[in-house]
Design a protein around this motif. Structure first.
Motif, short mmCIF file in Angstrom:
data_model
loop_
_atom_site.label_atom_id
_atom_site.label_comp_id
_atom_site.label_asym_id
_atom_site.label_seq_id
_atom_site.Cartn_x
_atom_site.Cartn_y
_atom_site.Cartn_z
N ASP A 63 8.58 -2.62 -6.34
CA ASP A 63 7.18 -2.88 -6.01
C ASP A 63 6.95 -4.26 -5.38
O ASP A 63 5.82 -4.73 -5.31
N LEU A 64 8.03 -4.92 -4.97
CA LEU A 64 8.00 -6.25 -4.35
C LEU A 64 7.54 -7.36 -5.29
O LEU A 64 6.96 -8.35 -4.88
N THR A 65 7.81 -7.21 -6.58
CA THR A 65 7.59 -8.30 -7.53
C THR A 65 8.96 -8.87 -7.89
O THR A 65 9.99 -8.19 -7.76
N GLN B 14 3.72 -11.39 -6.85
CA GLN B 14 3.69 -10.24 -5.94
C GLN B 14 4.01 -10.75 -4.53
O GLN B 14 3.27 -11.55 -3.98
N TYR B 15 5.12 -10.31 -3.99
CA TYR B 15 5.53 -10.72 -2.65
C TYR B 15 4.89 -9.81 -1.61
O TYR B 15 4.48 -8.70 -1.92
N ALA B 16 4.79 -10.30 -0.38
CA ALA B 16 4.19 -9.54 0.72
C ALA B 16 4.99 -9.77 1.99
O ALA B 16 5.60 -10.83 2.16
N PHE B 17 4.97 -8.78 2.85
CA PHE B 17 5.68 -8.89 4.12
C PHE B 17 4.93 -9.79 5.10
O PHE B 17 3.70 -9.82 5.13
N ARG C 129 4.50 -13.09 5.56
CA ARG C 129 3.81 -14.35 5.28
C ARG C 129 4.67 -15.21 4.38
O ARG C 129 5.48 -14.72 3.61
N ILE D 7 5.63 -17.23 1.28
CA ILE D 7 5.29 -17.14 -0.14
C ILE D 7 5.73 -18.44 -0.81
O ILE D 7 6.85 -18.92 -0.59
N CYS E 249 15.93 -13.34 4.15
CA CYS E 249 14.71 -14.13 4.28
C CYS E 249 15.00 -15.51 4.83
O CYS E 249 16.11 -16.01 4.77
N THR F 67 10.18 -9.90 6.38
CA THR F 67 9.39 -8.78 6.88
C THR F 67 10.02 -7.48 6.37
O THR F 67 11.13 -7.48 5.83
N LYS F 68 9.32 -6.39 6.58
CA LYS F 68 9.85 -5.08 6.18
C LYS F 68 11.17 -4.79 6.89
O LYS F 68 12.09 -4.21 6.31
#
Length: 105
Positions: free
Chosen positions: A12-14, A25-28, A30, A32, A77, A98-99
């Protein structure tokens, strides 16, 4: 110029939460940054942990599956300033992926 490393995350990208790290919570797409104030200490204070090589990231994935039952994903990354470094991990002040940076293991 940013450096490259490998981030291991849950499905879940945590973050996986080892070393009592707070849940992020990580996000594509941007940068972090950690929640806590930054620290150069190996086990205390803020920073984001990454694997220095793909080989080490794969070892973490196997460990998480075997010892904790966690299915993990790996992303190549870009990282910011290195706060702490050992042969098997790097603590940094920020990271970006990124994804398309996901590596299928």
């Amino acid at each position: 110029m940013s450096q490259e490393a490998y981030k291991v995350l849950k499905e879940d990208l945590t973050n996986v939460g080892l070393l009592n790290a707070p849940q992020i919570q990580y996000a594509f797409g941007r940068w972090i940054s950690p929640i806590e104030p930054l620290s150069t200490h190996a086990r205390k204070g803020g920073g984001l942990w990454v694997a220095p090589t793909l080989s080490v990231a794969r070892q973490y994935v196997r460990y998480l599956r075997k010892k904790h039952g966690i299915t993990a994903r790996v992303f190549k990354c870009r990282i910011g300033k290195i706060l702490y470094r050992s042969s098997c991990r790097i603590k940094t002040d920020k990271l970006f992926f990124t994804k398309a940076d996901e590596i299928k293991i």
